[in-house]
Design a protein around this motif. Structure first.
Motif, short mmCIF file in Angstrom:
data_model
loop_
_atom_site.label_atom_id
_atom_site.label_comp_id
_atom_site.label_asym_id
_atom_site.label_seq_id
_atom_site.Cartn_x
_atom_site.Cartn_y
_atom_site.Cartn_z
N UNK A 144 0.85 -1.19 0.00
CA UNK A 144 0.00 0.00 0.00
C UNK A 144 0.89 1.24 0.00
N UNK A 145 0.35 2.39 -0.38
CA UNK A 145 1.15 3.60 -0.29
C UNK A 145 1.71 3.83 1.12
N UNK A 146 0.93 3.52 2.14
CA UNK A 146 1.41 3.70 3.52
C UNK A 146 2.59 2.80 3.82
N UNK A 147 2.52 1.54 3.40
CA UNK A 147 3.64 0.62 3.68
C UNK A 147 4.87 0.97 2.86
N UNK A 148 4.66 1.44 1.64
CA UNK A 148 5.78 1.86 0.78
C UNK A 148 6.47 3.07 1.40
N UNK A 149 5.68 4.05 1.80
CA UNK A 149 6.23 5.26 2.42
C UNK A 149 6.99 4.91 3.69
N UNK A 150 6.41 4.07 4.52
CA UNK A 150 7.07 3.70 5.79
C UNK A 150 8.40 3.00 5.52
N UNK A 168 4.33 12.68 0.89
CA UNK A 168 5.56 12.91 0.12
C UNK A 168 5.71 11.84 -0.98
N UNK A 169 5.37 10.60 -0.66
CA UNK A 169 5.42 9.53 -1.66
C UNK A 169 4.52 9.87 -2.85
N UNK A 170 3.30 10.28 -2.56
CA UNK A 170 2.38 10.65 -3.64
C UNK A 170 2.92 11.84 -4.44
N UNK A 171 3.53 12.79 -3.77
CA UNK A 171 4.08 13.96 -4.45
C UNK A 171 5.22 13.58 -5.39
N UNK A 189 5.01 14.20 -9.47
CA UNK A 189 5.96 15.01 -10.25
C UNK A 189 6.26 14.38 -11.61
N UNK A 190 6.13 13.07 -11.70
CA UNK A 190 6.38 12.37 -12.95
C UNK A 190 5.07 12.05 -13.69
N UNK A 191 3.96 12.61 -13.19
CA UNK A 191 2.67 12.37 -13.82
C UNK A 191 2.10 11.00 -13.52
N UNK A 192 2.49 10.42 -12.41
CA UNK A 192 2.06 9.07 -12.02
C UNK A 192 1.32 9.09 -10.70
#
Length: 129
Positions: free
Chosen positions: A40-46, A54-57, A61-64
């Protein structure tokens, strides 16, 4: 004047390199873990000691988006495996599960949306060849 502009452009280019480098590092890390259904985004960020925002940002930035990038890579891995005659003994659902898709119906819909055909059609072509 040209030197000044060139220098300023290099500074600007260098300024976004840390995010690009971080994105590439995160993507490489993800490639090794695409089969994890709990990704998940939370586990990836952690795992990278950054906030989810910040992960989403970084991806933005690359349009993803994080989720669409992961889904796309998982679907690509599934398609490769379904095209492989050496993997023809694995059921489509098992291939999907191996790459992080827990729900076969969701996988089939996502696969069709991404590639324009059901996973069974890809498998059938691979076994017919």
């Amino acid at each position: 004047m040209t030197t000044l502009y060139a220098r300023e452009l290099d500074v600007a280019r260098d300024a976004d390199r840390p995010h690009r480098a971080m994105l590439r590092g995160i993507q490489a890390w993800l490639e090794d873990r695409l089969g994890d259904p709990d990704l998940t985004p939370a586990s990836i960020a952690a795992a990278h000691f950054i906030s989810t925002r910040h992960l989403h940002a970084i991806f933005h930035e690359e349009g993803l988006t994080v989720s669409s990038w992961v889904r796309s890579r998982r679907l690509d891995r599934c398609r490769r495996e379904l095209q492989d005659p050496l993997a023809a003994h694995r059921p489509v659902g098992q291939v999907a599960g191996r790459w992080g898709f827990a729900d076969a119906a969701h996988f089939s819909r996502a696969f069709r949306a991404e590639f324009g055909e059901p996973p069974s059609a890809v498998r059938a072509r691979a076994t017919a060849a």
